[in-house]
Design an enzyme around this catalytic site. Structure first.
Site, short mmCIF file in Angstrom:
data_model
loop_
_atom_site.label_atom_id
_atom_site.label_comp_id
_atom_site.label_asym_id
_atom_site.label_seq_id
_atom_site.Cartn_x
_atom_site.Cartn_y
_atom_site.Cartn_z
N LYS A 119 0.84 -1.21 0.00
CA LYS A 119 0.00 0.00 0.00
C LYS A 119 0.87 1.25 0.00
CE LYS A 119 -3.63 -2.39 2.63
NZ LYS A 119 -4.49 -2.35 3.82
N TYR A 144 -11.85 -2.62 -3.09
CA TYR A 144 -12.40 -2.89 -1.75
C TYR A 144 -13.93 -2.94 -1.74
CZ TYR A 144 -7.95 -2.53 0.81
OH TYR A 144 -6.68 -2.77 1.32
N PHE A 190 -15.67 3.01 7.53
CA PHE A 190 -14.32 3.49 7.18
C PHE A 190 -14.02 3.38 5.69
CE2 PHE A 190 -14.17 -0.92 8.69
CZ PHE A 190 -13.59 -1.56 7.60
N ARG A 194 -1.43 -14.70 3.77
CA ARG A 194 -2.11 -13.99 4.86
C ARG A 194 -1.38 -14.21 6.19
NH1 ARG A 194 -6.58 -10.50 4.18
NH2 ARG A 194 -7.58 -11.42 6.00
N THR A 221 -5.24 -7.88 10.62
CA THR A 221 -5.54 -6.54 10.11
C THR A 221 -4.92 -5.41 10.93
OG1 THR A 221 -7.64 -7.43 9.30
CG2 THR A 221 -7.44 -5.03 9.38
N ARG A 234 3.20 -7.26 9.15
CA ARG A 234 2.58 -6.18 9.92
C ARG A 234 3.12 -6.14 11.34
NH1 ARG A 234 -3.53 -7.25 7.61
NH2 ARG A 234 -3.40 -5.96 5.74
N ASN A 241 -1.39 -0.41 7.93
CA ASN A 241 -0.95 -1.82 7.89
C ASN A 241 -0.17 -2.24 6.64
OD1 ASN A 241 -3.01 -2.32 6.06
ND2 ASN A 241 -4.40 -3.18 7.59
N HIS A 252 -1.62 -5.43 1.49
CA HIS A 252 -2.89 -6.13 1.29
C HIS A 252 -2.62 -7.52 0.75
CE1 HIS A 252 -6.80 -7.28 -0.34
NE2 HIS A 252 -6.15 -7.61 -1.44
N GLU A 258 -9.38 -10.21 -7.72
CA GLU A 258 -8.38 -9.14 -7.60
C GLU A 258 -7.32 -9.25 -8.69
OE1 GLU A 258 -9.20 -8.66 -2.80
OE2 GLU A 258 -7.24 -9.40 -3.45
P1 GTP Z 1 -6.50 -5.92 3.44
O1 GTP Z 1 -5.41 -6.88 3.15
O2 GTP Z 1 -6.13 -4.49 3.22
O3 GTP Z 1 -7.77 -6.30 2.71
O4 GTP Z 1 -6.73 -6.03 5.00
P2 GTP Z 1 -7.47 -7.19 5.79
O5 GTP Z 1 -7.92 -8.26 4.85
O6 GTP Z 1 -6.56 -7.57 6.91
O7 GTP Z 1 -8.71 -6.45 6.40
P3 GTP Z 1 -10.14 -6.13 5.71
O8 GTP Z 1 -10.19 -6.67 4.32
O9 GTP Z 1 -11.19 -6.54 6.65
O10 GTP Z 1 -10.13 -4.55 5.66
C1 GTP Z 1 -9.47 -3.85 4.62
C2 GTP Z 1 -8.77 -2.65 5.21
O11 GTP Z 1 -9.74 -1.80 5.82
C3 GTP Z 1 -7.80 -2.99 6.33
O12 GTP Z 1 -6.50 -3.25 5.84
C4 GTP Z 1 -7.80 -1.71 7.16
O13 GTP Z 1 -6.95 -0.74 6.58
C5 GTP Z 1 -9.23 -1.22 6.99
N1 GTP Z 1 -10.04 -1.64 8.13
C6 GTP Z 1 -10.52 -2.88 8.39
N2 GTP Z 1 -11.23 -2.89 9.51
C7 GTP Z 1 -11.21 -1.64 9.97
C8 GTP Z 1 -11.79 -0.99 11.10
O14 GTP Z 1 -12.46 -1.61 11.93
N3 GTP Z 1 -11.55 0.35 11.25
C9 GTP Z 1 -10.83 1.05 10.35
N4 GTP Z 1 -10.64 2.36 10.53
N5 GTP Z 1 -10.26 0.48 9.27
C10 GTP Z 1 -10.45 -0.83 9.09
MG MG Z 2 -9.05 -7.83 3.14
#
Ligand code: GTP
Ligand code: MG
Length: 136
Positions: A9, A49, A57, A85, A91, A102, A110, A113, A124
């Site tokens: 990112k 996304y 968010f 992962r 996350t 991370r 973070n 992705h 994707e």
């Molecule tokens: P990605 O690899 O980026 O997809 O992250 P992830 O798979 O670990 O998490 P997810 O797909 O659920 O969420 C995508 C992104 O949204 C995360 O990487 C965070 O940056 C953001 N995000 C997820 N949950 C939260 C939350 O509860 N609050 C906030 N502010 N951001 C969130």
């Molecule tokens: Mg995700």
């Protein structure tokens, strides 16, 4: 062979973590089959996304994801979706275990992705790459 989509990112690129992240996937034995650097538009970030569009968010997330260069990659290997992962960590970087990307390298944003399953990996990869861009 299994493929997954991984993106460094804008915050990860800005912090100079490209080679460190690529190195961790390479050292595990996964194979890089596509890579490019792009600044995603907000519209593209929203497509990437789309699963999260109802979340509070979502707008901030898409602003942040389109705020600068992203390194988009496809990695190949046995179990690469799930294990990718695992390499990344959970996350919230503050909850990510030491030894994960991370956990070792991030505190607030973070930095990376990774696709969360076979369906999202396929979607994707198709969103980010043309089939001829993959060297499998
Ligand atoms: P990605 O690899 O980026 O997809 O992250 P992830 O798979 O670990 O998490 P997810 O797909 O659920 O969420 C995508 C992104 O949204 C995360 O990487 C965070 O940056 C953001 N995000 C997820 N949950 C939260 C939350 O509860 N609050 C906030 N502010 N951001 C969130
Ligand atoms: Mg995700």
């Amino acid at each position: 062979m299994e493929l997954t989509f991984i993106a460094i990112k804008p915050d990860g690129v800005q912090r100079g973590l490209i080679s460190e992240i690529i190195s961790r996937f390479e050292r595990k034995g996964f194979k890089l089959v596509a890579i490019k650097i792009v600044v995603p538009s907000k519209d593209f970030a929203q497509k990437h996304y789309h699963d999260l569009k109802e979340r509070p968010f979502f707008n901030r997330l898409c602003d942040s994801f389109s705020s600068g260069p992203v390194v988009a990659m496809v990695w190949e290997g046995e179990g690469v979706i799930k294990y990718g992962r695992k390499l990344i960590g959970v996350t919230d970087p503050q909850k990510s275990e030491p030894g994960t990307i991370r956990g070792d390298l991030a505190v607030r944003r973070n930095i990376i992705h990774g696709s969360d399953g076979p369906d999202s990996a396929k979607d994707e990869i198709n969103l980010w790459f043309k089939p001829e861009e993959l060297v499998t």
